[in-house]
Design a protein around this motif. Structure first.
Motif, short mmCIF file in Angstrom:
data_model
loop_
_atom_site.label_atom_id
_atom_site.label_comp_id
_atom_site.label_asym_id
_atom_site.label_seq_id
_atom_site.Cartn_x
_atom_site.Cartn_y
_atom_site.Cartn_z
N ILE A 147 11.84 1.37 8.77
CA ILE A 147 10.92 0.39 9.35
C ILE A 147 11.70 -0.50 10.32
CG2 ILE A 147 9.43 -1.59 8.88
CD1 ILE A 147 8.89 -0.50 6.15
N SER A 148 11.06 -0.80 11.44
CA SER A 148 11.61 -1.78 12.36
C SER A 148 10.47 -2.71 12.75
CB SER A 148 12.22 -1.11 13.60
OG SER A 148 11.23 -0.40 14.30
N ASN A 149 10.82 -3.83 13.37
CA ASN A 149 9.76 -4.73 13.81
C ASN A 149 9.92 -5.02 15.28
OD1 ASN A 149 11.58 -6.84 14.20
ND2 ASN A 149 11.26 -7.65 12.16
N THR A 150 8.95 -5.74 15.83
CA THR A 150 8.97 -6.03 17.26
C THR A 150 9.61 -7.37 17.55
OG1 THR A 150 6.75 -6.95 17.12
CG2 THR A 150 6.93 -4.63 17.73
N VAL A 151 10.03 -8.10 16.53
CA VAL A 151 10.66 -9.39 16.72
C VAL A 151 12.17 -9.16 16.76
CG1 VAL A 151 11.04 -11.67 15.75
CG2 VAL A 151 8.82 -10.57 15.52
#
Length: 185
Positions: A150-154
């Protein structure tokens, strides 16, 4: 191609272009529309043959491509009940709608690998208390999950890394049940 070889052709799907993703989703949707419940087989072909989907190589410089990919994945997930391995493109975040589509599809409990899941932070205009993030609900629905990426956009700028207050990192979801991921690497 001989009829006997078709399940092998669809078992491990690797898609490289947005056009191919669109054609594949259209093929599965069309097959689903032609399937009838009178047959003894519970799911349509070729959707039931798909065990692995990899869309990690799909790229586009068109800003609207992210919405198109998300829409296609939202439609595609319910059509592949036996998929065990999904690799998404890290380039495009997946919407809460697409995550919900994956979470509520038949066979979600068979999912063993989920890579490239890029999530967006919650909408700040929505109240957070009492809501569980759809990505958390998805992971809770996958008891056989062995690999999760999982990665995030922040992003945190390098100069900000030393200035993070641990109190700022506390979960906005105090009542979220803990995850029991016994098979996860």
């Amino acid at each position: 191609m001989q009829e006997e070889g078709r399940p092998l052709l669809y078992a491990n799907v690797h898609i490289f272009t947005l056009h191919s993703l669109d054609k594949f989703a259209t093929l599965l949707y069309s097959s689903e529309q032609q399937w009838d419940s009178i047959r003894r087989i519970p799911y349509s072909t070729p959707g039931r043959w798909v065990q692995s989907i990899d869309v990690s190589e799909v790229r586009s410089s068109i800003p609207a491509a992210a919405n198109t990919i998300d829409r296609l994945l939202t439609a595609l997930f319910p059509l592949v009940p036996f998929v065990e391995d999904i690799t998404l493109s890290r380039e495009f975040p997946i919407s809460r709608t697409a995550i919900g589509s994956l979470r509520h599809k038949d066979g979600v409990e068979r999912l063993r690998v989920l890579k490239g899941l890029r999530i967006s932070p919650p909408d700040p205009s929505l109240p957070l208390y009492g809501q569980v993030d759809p990505a958390v609900e998805l992971v809770q629905s996958c008891p056989l999950l062995e690999q999760l990426e999982i990665s995030n956009t922040v992003s945190i700028l390098p100069e900000q890394q030393g200035n993070i207050d641990p109190d700022d990192l506390e979960s906005p979801f105090p009542d979220v049940p803990s995850l029991n991921l016994t098979k996860l690497e």
